[in-house]
Design an enzyme around this catalytic site. Structure first.
Site, PDB file in Angstrom:
ATOM      1  N   LEU A  37       0.881  -0.997  -0.147  1.00 48.12           N
ATOM      2  CA  LEU A  37       0.594  -0.322   0.039  1.00 48.12           C
ATOM      3  C   LEU A  37       1.111   1.202  -0.175  1.00 48.12           C
ATOM      4  O   LEU A  37       2.321   1.386   0.440  1.00 48.12           O
ATOM      5  CB  LEU A  37      -0.824   0.220   1.369  1.00 48.12           C
ATOM      6  CG  LEU A  37      -2.281  -1.445   1.077  1.00 48.12           C
ATOM      7  CD1 LEU A  37      -3.220  -0.774   2.686  1.00 48.12           C
ATOM      8  CD2 LEU A  37      -2.800  -1.309   0.177  1.00 48.12           C
ATOM      9  N   GLU A  38       0.306   2.687  -0.668  1.00 44.36           N
ATOM     10  CA  GLU A  38       1.040   3.656  -1.144  1.00 44.36           C
ATOM     11  C   GLU A  38       1.718   4.286   1.174  1.00 44.36           C
ATOM     12  O   GLU A  38       2.263   4.996   0.713  1.00 44.36           O
ATOM     13  CB  GLU A  38       0.839   4.207  -1.144  1.00 44.36           C
ATOM     14  CG  GLU A  38      -1.267   4.935  -0.682  1.00 44.36           C
ATOM     15  CD  GLU A  38      -1.828   6.211  -1.984  1.00 44.36           C
ATOM     16  OE1 GLU A  38      -1.431   6.509  -3.133  1.00 44.36           O
ATOM     17  OE2 GLU A  38      -3.111   5.980  -1.590  1.00 44.36           O
ATOM     18  N   GLY A  39       0.642   3.838   1.600  1.00 45.91           N
ATOM     19  CA  GLY A  39       1.378   4.276   2.990  1.00 45.91           C
ATOM     20  C   GLY A  39       2.648   4.261   3.793  1.00 45.91           C
ATOM     21  O   GLY A  39       2.851   4.607   5.003  1.00 45.91           O
ATOM     22  N   GLY A  40       2.878   3.320   2.721  1.00 43.87           N
ATOM     23  CA  GLY A  40       4.179   2.744   3.575  1.00 43.87           C
ATOM     24  C   GLY A  40       3.803   1.070   3.894  1.00 43.87           C
ATOM     25  O   GLY A  40       5.296   0.583   4.301  1.00 43.87           O
ATOM     26  N   THR A  93      -5.824   4.132   2.733  1.00 40.16           N
ATOM     27  CA  THR A  93      -3.621   3.403   1.936  1.00 40.16           C
ATOM     28  C   THR A  93      -2.918   3.380   3.126  1.00 40.16           C
ATOM     29  O   THR A  93      -1.784   3.248   3.286  1.00 40.16           O
ATOM     30  CB  THR A  93      -3.502   3.378   0.581  1.00 40.16           C
ATOM     31  OG1 THR A  93      -3.685   5.091   1.049  1.00 40.16           O
ATOM     32  CG2 THR A  93      -4.221   2.745  -0.381  1.00 40.16           C
TER      33      THR A  93
END
Lengths: 322, 275, 322, 275
Positions: free
Chosen positions: D63-66, D81
């Site tokens: 996910l783009e949140g890390g 995300t």
């Protein structure tokens, strides 16, 4: 472009290679002998994890010495005596680093000096950040990064670094070329069977090295369940999808140190340096001969007096913050 | 200022400072409280520990191995900037590359360097002696030195004062000072920092603003201008008046040896707590 | 160069500013009111920490709304309704982001839409990595970074991004300009009085934002002893020397979430969205009016039914890995 | 392959798949075991969870949140995300920027995107409708989409099949497909990746190798070529023969609804453990 000034700096080609040779999530455990046989070839540019005497992948390097390779280039931000073992045996023809020394008050690296001063090995000197940015650019998938590093110095001139101008401010900086090493060897504290790996204490440049490299072999003090990584996921430094092989190897950095597990064995340093002081590079070759006479690292470890190892472990554990 | 009592005390104890101790103590005095210092192993770290104990308790010490705000235990200063002993007790651990990128951003007030050679414009050589193509001596190389002097807000150089070190032109510019002097550093694209002080066993020196030539600013007690000039193999800028530096005090010396783990019992004061 | 295409992109000047205005290690604790008064000015480019509804510095933003500022630019990788509070009150004239939405199934950001569609606010659209690399370049002290981001797209064309050629491989990439925001507001889980701060869970872009910014105000759920940071120093994300002010503010991200401490208050989202659905931007202004009628965030928090807060905290703690 | 029993079962339960469910299930079938998928919230995450349960247990979801290797709890898939629910149980947490840099290096096999508009060369618009200078509708924007389609090894697009979405030319290229077709993407400097599949409620489509024009590859069961053509506002490449896709099975549907937290008791099988 036909020839690159800096081998390993073509990120487009490195990525195409990565797309061809995927690393699916499987059980990647194997013995050091198999990992080195499969992933380290003659002529390779090898990135060596850790720095100086910190978390050096000594077991994996020992296996390379055992199997024997030719025309290796060793790349490491700060280099200790492990490089001398490859130089003295003629396996490495090039060392790329910002610093070489033995540490622990042992001073200059005598074997390296001898080979560099007599022109028998190519020594490529970069700044510390220069080495770091080469790996970082490789990890980021871009062919260069701009920096002040090495500007105005003879390092930049000798390396023939190019300048790059900022298209917005006009500022001119050094362009540090990326590096995607052929293979990286990294030692960690723990990993799961897929290669998801956690490093305790100093990370140094290992996250970037892991992602930049075309092939990656990790050795680990212990193999853990994937679920145990989920308890502290911010500590996971190397994602499994970057890893080709996971080698379970307790004491895998010995005689160098591994944060939280054991200190460096100063007595082993003394043995090595005594050999070198007595016989120069022949001393280093004899050290390697003794090392590779053991069939593997475990067997080498069994030759070290247990009380010495116990003390290195106890001292390391005693230092941990509480 | 040293009091007569302290001097007498030092004399009684036979605590004459060695040249390297004079340098370390002089360097420690340059460190201001609350600032950030990029330190190396050995003299810089001892100077930092001493400054923290004496006048700069809020000095933040950085090591190239990724350590920020390290813990300085008397007698247990680390052997390497990249080892467990250096990392334990730090306030922050990050990557080695990240440390230099913070330097590049401008967060670090002081860098500290040693030298094999230094020239009149503060260029530093720690790479080789002789012909660069075929050196007669291959030295360890820059490590972090090239980046430190290129990126820290100012860089303090600490070295023994000898003609073979203070040379007209270094054999190799490992770490750029003011290059050929004047605006040369800035013209080469190095927009920030540069060597600020050179601390030796004989003197304290800086660089003239216009020409960026090395200039004598202070003499270690008992040293003459002539001695400094004789130990320097290029023409120094020597002002009409040069101050004499405050002598090393017995308290500085004893504390420094204590921090350095030297077994001088008279320096022990019973406490062995962390900085 | 006289005018820069991208305000805030001159790293040389940003560094000179940093050298002028050092941040010595002192006790940096102060109330939000003082921190905002001292460090946020009319016309500032403000970097907002966290993303979307995650660890948004709501207490600090609320204080900016309370004091009132003009001509602000808000920069954030992913933006939630906090931006609408500044748009509706006329305090922000520009939003720089890769995404704006309310989340939690609330769909489009209605107030933002209204203001963008009627041309009352400047909306600068970047890719997610574009925002990230602007901060990263600013944090690294270089004026640009090369990347594939936004190549070939209308984003890159609209922004008038320049290409940069690798001097070694000839490869052409987009040059993403650096950003050193005038001030950043970041909420963290814990910090010491000097500003050394630890973030639990997702870091997002906050380490880069903290280092890139010219001024930095952090709010923190708790103040801890410096020595307690030493127990897990790898978790320290923001070094004190980057920090100007430390504001102790429990529930400082409310009504957004703070990892490990509390979830987002969906009821508060509903209240806001109901107001906006009923009265458009007037609804947002009324929301702000009610918010700033409280003298500070603690007082605002006292107006929220305690059982709601207890549940948000209990749910967050219940989710933590064990 | 669907067995008669399963179909009968589904009919008995009134479990007719909705269009979005058909798309999600079709997309999940494209995901191969052992690979790495950069997922967004909603359909992509449900598709990932379904694939992991059915045929790709070793799919790593990013996910783009890390978050790397996230934990997918049935009925508790995250709303964003970038939130706690998405982070808890991940194998690795890093920074948001780092996630995209790993994509840029080439580590991610699949990206997944939704669209407001898509054109014949796979260019995606999620930014605005109308005149870019003064849009009639301002949409949320790219988020990670521009980077995903620029950097992942392949990108799967999942969307309802409607003429207002399948347009000759998108109003705004938020996320670059093959641009003007042929070699245009490569010539623009995008050396890797690109849209591989378009999954809709009517069909499965890809892009012809030479022209990079969108091509019909499969029909959802019960859908005709004419229906697909009518729902597409540009000229599709239609091969002589187009396969019919396997229908959604009752098992897929029930499992998907279970993962999605829908309160269909018949889909519950007693276990509520994590993926």
């Amino acid at each position: 472009m036909t020839t690159l000034a800096f081998p390993g700096a073509d990120t487009v080609e490195a990525r195409e290679e990565l797309e061809r040779d995927r690393r699916p999530r499987v059980d990647k455990r194997m013995a050091a002998a198999e990992a080195i046989r499969r992933f380290v070839s003659d002529g390779d540019v090898i990135a060596v994890g850790g720095t100086n005497h910190a978390r050096t992948p000594m077991a994996l390097l020992g296996e390379v010495l055992r199997q024997g390779r030719r025309e290796l280039s060793l790349v490491r931000p700060l280099t200790c005596f492990e490089s001398e073992l490859f130089i003295a045996t003629g396996m490495a023809s090039k060392v790329v680093t910002s610093w070489v020394g033995i540490g622990h008050g042992w001073g200059l690296a005598r074997v390296l000096r001898e080979y560099v001063e007599s022109g028998q090995v190519t020594y490529e000197e970069w700044s510390h950040l220069g080495v770091g940015l080469r790996f970082k650019a490789g990890a980021m998938g871009v062919p260069f990064l701009p920096s002040y590093t090495m500007m105005g110095s003879d390092l930049g001139r000798q390396l023939d670094l190019a300048a790059v101008d900022c298209p917005y401010t006009g500022q001119s900086l050094n362009a540090v070329p990326s590096l995607n090493p052929d293979v990286a060897l990294i030692h960690v504290q723990r990993a799961d069977v897929h290669g998801n790996a956690q490093i305790d204490g100093y990370e140094l440049m290992d996250a970037d090295i892991a992602r930049a490299s075309r092939r990656l072999v990790i050795s680990t003090e212990e193999i853990v369940d994937t679920d145990s990584l989920r308890l502290d996921p911010a500590r996971t430094t190397i994602p499994g999808f970057a890893v080709d092989a996971v080698v379970l190897q307790p004491m895998g950095a010995y005689p160098h140190e591994c944060y939280g597990h054991y200190l460096a064995d100063e007595e082993a340093f003394r043995e090595y340096m005594d050999a070198v002081r007595a016989a120069g590079s022949q001393g280093a070759r004899e050290y390697v001969e003794a090392l590779v006479s053991h069939p593997d690292h475990d067997s080498f470890m069994a030759s070290v007096p247990p009380h010495r190892l116990e003390k290195l472990k106890a001292d390391a554990k005693g230092m941990m913050p509480r | 200022m040293t009091t007569v009592d302290e001097r007498r005390l030092a004399a009684q104890r036979g605590l004459d400072p060695r040249p390297d101790e004079i340098m370390t103590i002089s360097a420690s005095r340059l460190l201001e409280d609350g600032k950030v210092m990029f330190a190396g192993i050995g003299q810089p770290l001892v100077a930092a520990a001493l400054a923290r104990r004496r006048h700069a308790p809020n000095l933040t010490v950085i090591l190239e191995g990724g350590m920020v705000g390290i813990h300085l235990m008397p007698g247990e200063l680390p052997d390497s900037t990249n080892e467990m002993r250096a990392a334990i007790g730090a306030e922050m651990l990050t990557t080695a590359t990240d440390i230099f990128l913070m330097a590049q951003r401008g967060f670090f007030d002081y860098g500290f360097l040693g030298v094999a050679q230094i020239d009149m414009h503060g260029n530093v050589n720690t790479s080789l002696i002789g012909d660069p193509e075929r050196p007669s001596v291959r030295l360890p190389g820059p490590g972090g030195a090239n980046d430190i002097i290129s990126m820290c807000n100012e860089t303090v150089i600490v070295t023994n004062h000898e003609p073979r070190r203070f040379v007209e032109r270094v054999d190799w510019v490992t770490s750029p000072g003011y290059l050929t002097g004047g605006d040369a550093r800035r013209e080469a694209g190095l927009r920030h920092g540069g060597p600020s002080w050179v601390v030796t066993d004989l003197a304290l020196l800086d660089f003239e603003e216009e020409t960026r030539r090395m200039r004598l600013r202070g003499l270690q007690p008992g040293v003459t201008v002539e001695q400094v000039v004789a130990a320097t193999d290029f023409e120094l800028v020597v002002p009409d008046h040069v101050d004499v530096l405050d002598p090393v005090t017995a308290e500085e010396l004893a504390l420094m040896r204590h921090l350095n783990g030297e077994t001088d019992q008279s320096a022990e004061n019973g406490e062995h707590r962390a900085e």
